[in-house]
Design a protein around this motif. Sequence first.
Motif, PDB file in Angstrom:
ATOM      1  N   GLN A   7       0.769  -1.268   0.051  1.00 31.26           N
ATOM      2  CA  GLN A   7       0.026   0.001   0.143  1.00 31.26           C
ATOM      3  C   GLN A   7       0.908   1.131  -0.003  1.00 31.26           C
ATOM      4  OE1 GLN A   7      -2.696   0.250   3.127  1.00 31.26           O
ATOM      5  NE2 GLN A   7      -3.745   1.944   2.538  1.00 31.26           N
ATOM      6  N   THR A  10       3.310   2.563  -6.169  1.00 31.49           N
ATOM      7  CA  THR A  10       2.796   2.580  -7.606  1.00 31.49           C
ATOM      8  C   THR A  10       3.636   1.651  -8.397  1.00 31.49           C
ATOM      9  OG1 THR A  10       1.407   4.510  -7.083  1.00 31.49           O
ATOM     10  CG2 THR A  10       1.875   3.709  -9.575  1.00 31.49           C
ATOM     11  N   SER A  11       3.249   0.704  -9.210  1.00 33.25           N
ATOM     12  CA  SER A  11       3.981  -0.085 -10.052  1.00 33.25           C
ATOM     13  C   SER A  11       4.180   0.925 -11.278  1.00 33.25           C
ATOM     14  CB  SER A  11       3.290  -1.275 -10.415  1.00 33.25           C
ATOM     15  OG  SER A  11       4.097  -1.809 -11.502  1.00 33.25           O
TER      16      SER A  11
END
Length: 181
Positions: A7, A10-11
């Motif tokens: 959490q 971001t990928s």
Amino acid sequence: VMGIIPQGFTSVEVADFSPKQICHFVQNWFKASGQSEAEASLQGDMILNAMDDQPDFGEVIVTPILLSLICVVWQDSGKLPKNRNNLYKRGINWLLRRWNERKSFEKWEFGTEAYRQLSIEDKKSLLIEIAACKFENPKNFVLFEQDDLVEQISRKLQLHHPEKGLAVLKAIEAQHGLLVE
């Protein structure tokens, strides 16, 4: 298939460099390392010519981090190894042996006596064990838990106090940048 992304993260994927971007990156890399524009351009041309003879490096040259590795190895020796495996070995050896001297910290060294006394091979063995443990744990492939690393380092180096394992971890972080908090 990617693992679970923690959490708050971001990928992202880094796009491959085009041939023009590769040339520009290499020239900028050498300029940033203190060479004149003409010298940097010459170094860039020499690397790109050497790469033409190294089809095994096709996937390496299009990514910024691995292209940086190629520049480091080239700058260190003026030539490239014949295969990727040797490129990675020479890059790791450079990080472990020369990081401090390249940064002009001649007498600078962090870490406990336990880390200072390790040979290059012992340091590589420790890093290999840390990496292997991560590869075996697909649940969280990217991030390390500090406590787990400290325990693993302490066990590998037979340190009797977690504080010493933490000091070794901090030494790896400070000296080589291979692990960062």
